[in-house]
Design a protein around this motif. Structure first.
Motif: not given
Length: 692
Positions: A529-533
């Motif tokens: 998984f990968h998330t950019d904020f």
């Protein structure tokens, strides 16, 4: 070295049990060592069944080869009852049977072994707790009870972080579903990291009662009750609970005591063959001791633990009251109408002087309608709308230094309404499942925003392999406090809220694979998984204001293995690696504080002859970076050591439904801290459960 030694303890325990499993002969017809012939998903919830909701279920439900038991059902992943084999997202389920086998009624502890879940507790029972999903902040996790959002509108970030320590299970628990990844499309603001949905049992037939009493060291009591009646046309269910403990001293003179009275309740009427109306409620009323000091470092770099203050304490209240109507109009169309009111109170008493207190009260109103149109057996269109209002009422003493305790009020309120939709398709003879959705966010105080997501699952049926993928955008509006918040200092209001804040946004994606082995005896899964904020809201201590100051990202992978070769044994193991980072003003990326990069969890359950059940649960958490003050009030990034804890439970069932149990938390008496706060050593409990 200490962490490795502790890890060896749990490793040796698992090795011994594994050897026992491999060499143990059959134990007779009651616990026959018969392999399960079909995919059973032991990691999820082998006991969860479809319950009557008045809505049509999505997908085809498989049965196990043994006993004809239905496969697990989840509702949070797609907002519809869906067999877990047809879910396109990353979801974990912990059931009431898991709770009973481990004799663990504190819900965050119960599901803390699940992959991607990181629990942070600042002390013993009742002390502040926090849940992070895959390294995301607490403001990015939406809690729900029976599908209704649980929020504290008076919290600094409108989260549930000051009530997580109160989340003890009612006797009517059905299961807890943990949905991970960016979920703003289906669940709106504050679901950028995931959703945790606590689901009660409903429509239980018959008349009955339960009573469970648990007694432990340090004058600890946990009492649960249940009274229910149900038939085809109606049901009601009331579940009171009471928790009390003297808590720890941490080397000080006073206890970190904690009291909590609460209940869960539900009821329903079948108004017509196709229309049902249901009520659900959850309530906690707690009081706990506060710290005299926060953890710090002495001049030699040694930890100075927090101790309890005999005069400071916090009273809190969380209550939610929800109504829901379901109507199945035809085989093609069903819909629901929902509404809930949630109230929160946090009153901090800083001394025994009348008026020397700070009150933070919040309320949330929520309305929702959802329509499910089943155009064909393989194409379902879901659409709906929701409305939410939030209000904050804060009261601070004007100037305690001058002995002026006049309460100064701060009141703010706003609302938002959203539209959401999702299309679900089954293609290639059910080998390919697609979900595509969108949400139109329309908050009162900010510009409207559209977010969307797509998820898919592809099955290779011959090898029992499932591939999953999801991509989605997220959106979180600032809280009332982040916009308007402040505090009084010597009679002057210091405003730290920022009306110019922009909502946070995110882009998250993941890819996973699940595999069944040996005819269903082993089930494994791996997810990256990968998330950019973007525009992440943080508190700027230099400017004394909330700011859209940084970017952030979290990346990692989680994996699990569940082994269920025979009915008398279950083994479940998980590993999570997460690397949450944030960007400084200078453009450098730094590791996020408090969050471990590695977590290993495992549960072993044995159902033995003579009606005995043994459960062992272990967790290893790697080192964390914790900011602490030194004697000169300079912030030092302290490297907190890793730790391992093992809990054990032994349950004896007699007359088929009554129980005697013994439970030991922190079996090996590990000496450890969490964020610098002292954690309990070995803690022994015992009790009984009677069912009538």
């Amino acid at each position: 070295m200490k962490g490795r030694t502790s890890l060896m303890k749990i490793g040796l325990t698992v090795m011994v049990l594994s050897l026992f499993v491999l060499t143990r002969p059959s134990i007779g017809p009651t616990h026959a060592a018969t392999p399960i012939q079909e995919q059973t998903y032991p990691h999820k919830d082998s006991s969860a069944q479809i319950q009557s909701t008045g809505q049509k279920s999505k997908g085809k439900v498989k049965e196990k080869a043994s006993g004809g038991q239905l496969e697990p059902i989840v509702v949070t992943a797609s907002r519809m009852e869906t067999p877990i084999s047809q879910v396109t997202k990353s979801v974990s389920v912990v059931s009431a049977s898991d709770r009973d086998e481990r004799q663990q009624y504190f819900l965050p502890d119960l599901f803390s072994t699940e992959p991607g879940v990181i629990l942070r507790r600042l002390g013993g029972p009742g002390q502040w707790s926090n849940i992070s999903l895959r390294g995301a902040g607490s403001q990015h996790t939406q809690f729900q009870y029976n599908g209704f959002p649980l929020r504290d509108a008076a919290d600094t970030q409108s989260t549930l972080q000051y009530f997580i320590e109160d989340l003890y299970s009612g006797s009517n628990l059905r299961q807890v579903e943990i949905l991970k990844g960016t979920q703003s499309t289906l669940y709106g603001s504050q679901a950028m990291g995931g959703v945790i949905n606590i689901l009660p049992e409903t429509w239980k037939h018959g008349t009955g009662a339960e009573f469970r009493s648990e007694v432990g060291e340090r004058n600890t009591f946990l009492e649960n009750g249940r009274f229910y009646h149900g038939q085809d046309l109606l049901y009601f269910d009331f579940n009171p609970m009471y928790i009390k403990t003297d808590g720890l001293k941490n080397g000080g003179d006073h206890d970190f005591w904690y009291n909590n009275f609460g209940f869960t309740a539900g009821g329903g009427l079948k108004l017509t063959p196709n229309v049902t109306a249901e009520f659900s409620s959850v309530f906690y009323d707690a009081d706990l001791a506060l710290s005299r000091n926060t953890p710090s470092l002495d001049k030699n770099g040694n930890l100075v633990k927090n101790t309890a203050d005999p005069k400071k304490h916090r009273k809190s209240l969380l209550g939610q009251y929800g109504l829901k109507m379901n109507h199945v109009v035809s085989s093609l169309w069903d819909y629901s109408l929902k509404g809930a009111y949630t109230e929160t109170q946090r009153h901090y008493f800083w001394s025994d002087i009348p008026g020397h207190q700070s009150n933070y009260d919040g309320s949330t109103g929520y309305l929702e309608t959802q329509h499910n149109v089943h155009l064909t057996d393989r194409f379902t269109l879901l659409f709906g709308a929701d409305y939410e209002s939030a209000s904050y009422d804060g009261r601070e003493p004007r100037n305690p230094i001058a002995q002026d305790y006049t309460a100064v009020p701060t009141k703010e309120a706003w609302y938002s309404w959203d539209l959401f939709s999702q299309a679900s398709l089954e293609l290639l003879d059910d080998a390919l499942l697609l979900n595509i959705g969108g949400r139109f966010n329309n908050p009162q105080a900010f510009d409207s925003k559209v977010v969307g997501e797509a998820s898919a699952a592809y099955f290779i049926k011959n090898t029992e392999t499932k591939f999953r993928a999801q991509v989605g955008t997220g959106y979180r509006t600032p809280s009332l406090y982040e916009i308007y918040g402040g505090f009084l200092f010597r009679g002057t209001m210091i405003t730290i809220g920022n009306p110019d804040l922009k909502p946070e946004e995110s882009l998250g994606y993941e890819f996973g694979v699940e595999q069944t082995w040996l005819g269903g005896m082993v089930h494994t899964g791996l997810t990256w998984f990968h998330t950019d904020f973007d525009d992440l809201i943080t508190y700027d201590g230099i400017n004394n204001k909330y700011m859209n100051a940084t970017k952030a990202k979290t990346e990692g992978f989680e994996t699990y293995m569940d082994i269920g070769p025979w009915e008398w044994i279950k083994l479940s193991f998980s590993y999570t690696y997460v690397d949450p980072m944030y960007q400084t003003k200078e453009g450098d990326w730094k590791r996020r504080t408090y969050t471990p990069r590695n977590k290993v969890g495992g549960v072993v359950t044995l159902i033995l002859p003579q009606n005995l059940t043994v459960s062992l649960r272990g967790i290893w958490v790697s080192e964390r970076i914790v900011p602490l003050y030194d004697p000169n009030f300079k912030t030092v990034n302290w490297k907190e050591p890793s730790y391992t804890t093992v809990d054990a439970a032994l349950t004896y069932t007699f007359f088929k439904k009554h129980q005697l149990f013994l439970k030991v938390e922190n079996l090996f008496d590990e000496d450890y801290t969490e964020s610098g706060y002292g954690m309990p050593g070995r803690w022994v409990y015992g009790g009984f459960k009677a069912v009538f």
